[in-house]
Design a protein around this motif. Structure first.
Motif, mmCIF file in Angstrom:
data_model
loop_
_atom_site.group_PDB
_atom_site.id
_atom_site.type_symbol
_atom_site.label_atom_id
_atom_site.label_comp_id
_atom_site.label_asym_id
_atom_site.label_seq_id
_atom_site.Cartn_x
_atom_site.Cartn_y
_atom_site.Cartn_z
ATOM 1 N N LEU A 7 0.696 -1.395 0.088
ATOM 2 C CA LEU A 7 0.048 -0.014 -0.194
ATOM 3 C C LEU A 7 1.331 1.413 0.135
ATOM 4 N N ARG A 66 2.401 2.811 2.243
ATOM 5 C CA ARG A 66 2.083 3.999 3.471
ATOM 6 C C ARG A 66 3.515 3.751 4.043
ATOM 7 N N CYS A 82 2.653 7.125 -12.938
ATOM 8 C CA CYS A 82 1.873 7.003 -11.453
ATOM 9 C C CYS A 82 0.904 8.892 -11.699
ATOM 10 N N ARG A 108 -2.993 7.677 -12.173
ATOM 11 C CA ARG A 108 -3.875 8.915 -11.394
ATOM 12 C C ARG A 108 -4.920 9.777 -11.766
ATOM 13 N N ASP A 135 -8.032 3.539 -7.234
ATOM 14 C CA ASP A 135 -6.630 3.842 -6.410
ATOM 15 C C ASP A 135 -5.871 3.995 -6.605
ATOM 16 N N TRP A 173 -1.890 3.738 -5.623
ATOM 17 C CA TRP A 173 -1.067 3.692 -4.397
ATOM 18 C C TRP A 173 -0.065 3.998 -4.354
ATOM 19 N N TYR A 174 0.486 5.462 -4.351
ATOM 20 C CA TYR A 174 2.299 5.709 -4.308
ATOM 21 C C TYR A 174 2.130 7.183 -3.712
ATOM 22 N N SER A 193 -0.175 8.601 -0.894
ATOM 23 C CA SER A 193 0.077 7.531 0.509
ATOM 24 C C SER A 193 0.570 8.021 1.501
ATOM 25 N N SER A 219 0.646 0.590 -6.508
ATOM 26 C CA SER A 219 -0.092 0.042 -6.605
ATOM 27 C C SER A 219 -1.266 0.570 -7.487
ATOM 28 N N THR A 267 -5.850 0.020 -7.409
ATOM 29 C CA THR A 267 -6.896 -1.305 -7.296
ATOM 30 C C THR A 267 -8.019 -0.511 -7.894
ATOM 31 N N ARG A 321 0.327 -4.932 -8.398
ATOM 32 C CA ARG A 321 1.208 -4.091 -7.627
ATOM 33 C C ARG A 321 2.277 -4.216 -9.420
#
Length: 640
Positions: free
Chosen positions: A381, A383, A495, A499, A515, A517-518, A522, A550, A552, A607
């Motif tokens: 994720l 994060r 990205c 995005r 979404d 995730w980067y 994030s 990643s 989703t 991913r």
């Protein structure tokens, strides 16, 4: 840069790579089939990720050892040192005793020397010193139905012998055909969740899909012979001779310590005695190459960090902060008294951690926890934990902070000022070529417990990083800084494009991406606290956001359509010089999808590790896959 895309199911990634650390699983169905032990997939496997799939050379060497030293159908795993073999035995005894039936485990030392080639099969167990050209093996023998238990130690610790070491040993043994395994032990290691189940409820009493791997199949069309592969890698790989392994390891430790004043002169080797050394660029100027320790794999460095903490600090549970790469959590759960798991890694978890520490500290004079382990950023994720707050809590409550920097890497972020120990998988972007494993552990000389940590490491550390692996890793890492900057730029451009086509980015319908995730989006405030800025500590460029992200999607159908249509390499691992994608949650958490989803880890997540390909080509490749996913979703909606 143009890299051939591997499309053959079960083939090495990249193709023609005898020691590849990834395997081609080109479709979503292939990945599910792999997890379910489907013969169509399993029988196609030429190779696999080294801690999950026993390399064919290691399989062959293990069968020879079982024939020579085994009894009553015993199986074995092979380790490079006696200490590691003893640790494997201790793990097996302790874990099996928890379930009421202690497993009998035997250890045998086997030294293989060049003269054994002409000894007509007279190789035997030896003791005592040997010449530097010999290979020392430590064999852990156990009943065949305990193979899944032994495999846990081998996988979690990453301390088994490497495929190159196995090949060296095989080259010195008389030519002989290893016996086939028992017929009932006919599939690679698979169980309901062969490498990611959260806990063991029982120890299998009979072979399951987690049984030992089968007889290695003949060389596949995409494989090269040993002489050919050695020639190609040495002729075009700029390798040092094996005798220079000590210098190669020194060069890597200097790179990781950030003490090389210049590391880009083609005629100067970074491990030589006359290279100019300066203050570290890691954010703690006192770091030296002597604070860096090398390991055979990234997981080995994490396991070693936990063992170090257990050996130095008062015994207590550890903390796993944020959703981690799964074997990190297994290490903290299966060694020592266990761990507290804060799976989101967000501010709410920090508040809960603070309350836990306050409660535990009020009932004991010892530190409330042993050590806190976190990834920066997390996988998958992306994060980033608030390391400033975590460091303050560690200082207040006297526990260690261990940070895994694999994904961000030290060219992009400064993490050492907040950590007592920083670990990394060198198998990833430090290498890039996906043909060798390695790991590192760095001690912070400004840390409160540095003295005792360093003393313990010096007293207990074994250099079991095989020399030939070190030679390849040093070769691969010479240009890693240049590669990181290029991959940063490719990834951010990709990205930004994705995005803008996502719900999170405000895209209008129809869009299939929920979404991206980067680290740029994030927990960006936490990442920015550590991101390197140009001009600090002699850094000439800003750090980027790394090469991993990643996606989703709005539906599982969209995820599958996008993944299948994406014309890049597909398989496990990350940080490669070529773009590599995987349905990560399927591979990592197939038998615990609901559990993973509690922490925001979507089963349909894809991913992506971005490589060095032409940026325009990359964007077109992802746009094409996105259009296919959009068409599939549109078609499904029309049918409904």
């Amino acid at each position: 840069m143009s890299t051939a895309v591997a499309t053959t199911l079960g083939g090495s990634v990249p193709p023609f790579t005898p020691h590849a650390i990834s395997v081609s699983l080109p479709t979503w169905k292939d990945n599910v089939g792999y997890e379910e032990g489907e013969p169509r997939v399993i029988d196609s496997m030429v190779t696999g990720y080294p801690r999950f799939f026993v390399h064919r050379s290691i399989q062959k060497l293990a069968r020879i050892c079982e024939q020579k030293f085994g009894a009553n159908g015993e199986r074995c795993f092979l380790f490079p040192t006696k200490k590691l073999a003893e640790a494997c035995r201790a793990f097996m005894l302790a874990r099996s005793a928890e379930f009421g039936s202690t497993v009998p485990v035997r250890l045998v030392q086997f030294v293989v020397c060049p003269e054994d080639k002409q000894s007509n099969g007279a190789s035997h167990a030896r003791s005592g010193s040997t010449s530097g050209t010999c290979v020392e093996l430590h064999i852990v023998l156990f009943p065949a139905d305990s193979w899944p238990l032994a495999k846990q130690f081998w996988q979690h610790t990453g301390m088994g012998i490497s495929s190159r070491l196995a090949e060296r040993a095989l080259s010195m043994l008389p030519d002989e055909t290893a016996p086939p395994p028992s017929p009932v032990l006919s599939r690679p290691m698979k169980s309901a969740n062969r490498h990611y189940s959260r806990s063991i409820t029982s120890i299998p009493k009979s072979p399951t899909l987690s049984s030992p791997p089968p007889v290695a199949r003949p060389e596949e069309p995409d494989s090269l012979g040993a002489d050919e592969s050695t020639y190609l890698e040495e002729r075009y790989g700029r390798n040092l001779p094996v005798a220079a392994a000590a210098a190669a390891k020194r060069a890597m430790r200097r790179r990781i310590a950030g003490v090389l004043v210049s590391d880009d002169h083609p005629d100067v080797h970074a491990g030589s005695n006359d290279v100019e050394i300066g203050p570290s660029s890691r954010g703690v100027s006192d770091v030296s190459e002597d604070d860096v320790f090398l390991f055979p794999t990234g997981m080995a460095s994490i396991w070693a960090a936990h063992q170090l903490a257990l050996g130095v600090r008062p015994v207590a549970k550890s903390v796993c902060f944020g959703f981690p790469y799964t074997d990190t959590l297994k290490i903290l759960q299966k060694w020592g008294p266990g761990c507290h798991f804060f799976g989101h890694g967000l501010d709410n978890d920090l508040d809960a951690l603070t309350k836990l520490l306050e409660k535990e500290a009020s009932t004991s004079s010892s530190p409330p926890v042993l050590a806190l382990f976190t990834e920066f950023p997390s996988n998958p994720l992306l994060r980033s934990a608030d390391l400033v707050r975590l460091r303050a809590l560690a200082d207040k409550y006297d526990f260690l902070v261990v940070v895994d920097e694999t994904i961000a890497n030290f060219i992009n972020v400064e993490l050492l000022p907040y950590a007592d120990i920083v670990v990394s998988s060198l198998s990833k972007i430090f290498s890039g070529d996906a043909n060798v494993m390695g790991g590192s552990l760095v001690l912070n000389p400004k840390g409160r417990h540095y003295k005792e940590l360093k003393e313990h490491m010096l007293a207990t550390y074994e250099d079991c990083y095989f020399d030939e692996d070190a030679i390849y890793m040093e070769r691969n890492s010479r240009d890693f800084k240049r590669r990181i900057y290029a991959i940063n730029e490719n990834t951010e451009a990709l990205c930004d494009f994705l995005r803008a086509r996502s719900i999170a980015g405000g895209a209008a319908s129809p869009c299939v991406i929920k979404d991206v995730w980067y680290p740029k989006w994030s927990t960006p405030e936490n990442y920015e606290q550590c991101r390197i800025k140009a001009g600090t500590h002699e850094h000439e460029r800003d750090g980027g956001y790394g090469g991993l992200f990643s996606l989703t999607f709005t539906s599982l159908a969209a995820s599958q359509a996008f993944f299948d249509a994406l014309e890049v390499n597909k398989g496990p691992s990350l940080g490669t010089n070529f773009t590599l994608a995987s349905p990560y949650v399927i591979l990592a958490h197939y038998a615990e999808l609901d559990w993973a989803q509690q922490f925001g880890v979507d089963p349909g997540l894809v991913r992506v590790s971005v490589g060095l390909e032409d940026r325009v080509t990359l964007l077109k490749t992802f746009e094409k896959a996105l259009r296919v996913a959009e068409e599939v979703v549109k078609s499904n909606e029309e049918k409904e």
